[in-house]
Design a protein around this motif. Structure first.
Motif, short mmCIF file in Angstrom:
data_model
loop_
_atom_site.label_atom_id
_atom_site.label_comp_id
_atom_site.label_asym_id
_atom_site.label_seq_id
_atom_site.Cartn_x
_atom_site.Cartn_y
_atom_site.Cartn_z
N ASP A 70 0.83 -1.19 0.00
CA ASP A 70 0.00 0.00 0.00
C ASP A 70 0.87 1.26 0.00
N ASN A 71 0.33 2.29 -0.54
CA ASN A 71 1.04 3.56 -0.73
C ASN A 71 2.25 3.41 -1.64
N GLU A 72 2.21 2.45 -2.54
CA GLU A 72 3.32 2.22 -3.46
C GLU A 72 2.88 2.21 -4.92
N SER A 88 -7.33 6.10 -0.88
CA SER A 88 -6.12 6.51 -0.16
C SER A 88 -6.01 5.90 1.23
N ASP A 113 1.45 6.72 -5.50
CA ASP A 113 1.83 6.24 -4.16
C ASP A 113 0.79 6.55 -3.09
N ASP A 114 -0.48 6.71 -3.47
CA ASP A 114 -1.53 7.00 -2.49
C ASP A 114 -2.44 5.80 -2.20
N GLU A 116 -4.21 2.54 -1.00
CA GLU A 116 -4.09 1.53 0.05
C GLU A 116 -5.13 0.42 -0.12
#
Length: 121
Positions: A70-72, A88, A113-114, A116
């Motif tokens: 997540d966030n990647e 997000s 990168d937001d 999740e």
């Protein structure tokens, strides 16, 4: 002599531990053409880097897997016939980003990168 055996044993333990850790990596680098399911998401733009999502189209909310997934997310291929939303936050909460049916987004410039979690409608 004893030191040599201890050193060799320590090296063997490190090799085994490293092999075990490598076997549980969160994802591996895979090319776009290796996407086997309906929805694929990659760590980097242009469908490269670790592919954290390679899932069949199943309606509902899904978490992006992996301890580092997540966030990647930076690129997405929605091969399904359904609209998906990236979120997000976990549990399909927070800011949303729509990815249309059949969309190939090499870069998520406004949502890089937001993500999740994601929702398949």
């Amino acid at each position: 002599m004893f030191e040599g055996r201890v050193r060799r044993a320590a090296v063997a333990v490190l090799v085994v531990a490293g092999t075990m850790l490598a076997g549980v990596a969160p994802a591996s680098a895979k090319a776009k053409n290796d996407c086997r399911n309906d929805i694929c998401m990659w760590e980097d733009a242009n469908y490269v880097g670790d592919r954290y999502v390679d899932e069949p189209m199943i309606a509902g909310c899904r978490e992006i897997p992996g301890w580092n997934g997540d966030n990647e997310i930076s690129s997405v291929w929605n091969r399904s016939g359904r609209l998906i939303y990236l979120y997000s936050e976990d549990n399909c909460q927070g800011r949303a980003y729509a990815v249309g049916s059949g969309a190939e987004l090499a870069s998520l410039s406004d949502f890089n990168d937001d993500a999740e979690s994601y929702l398949v409608t």
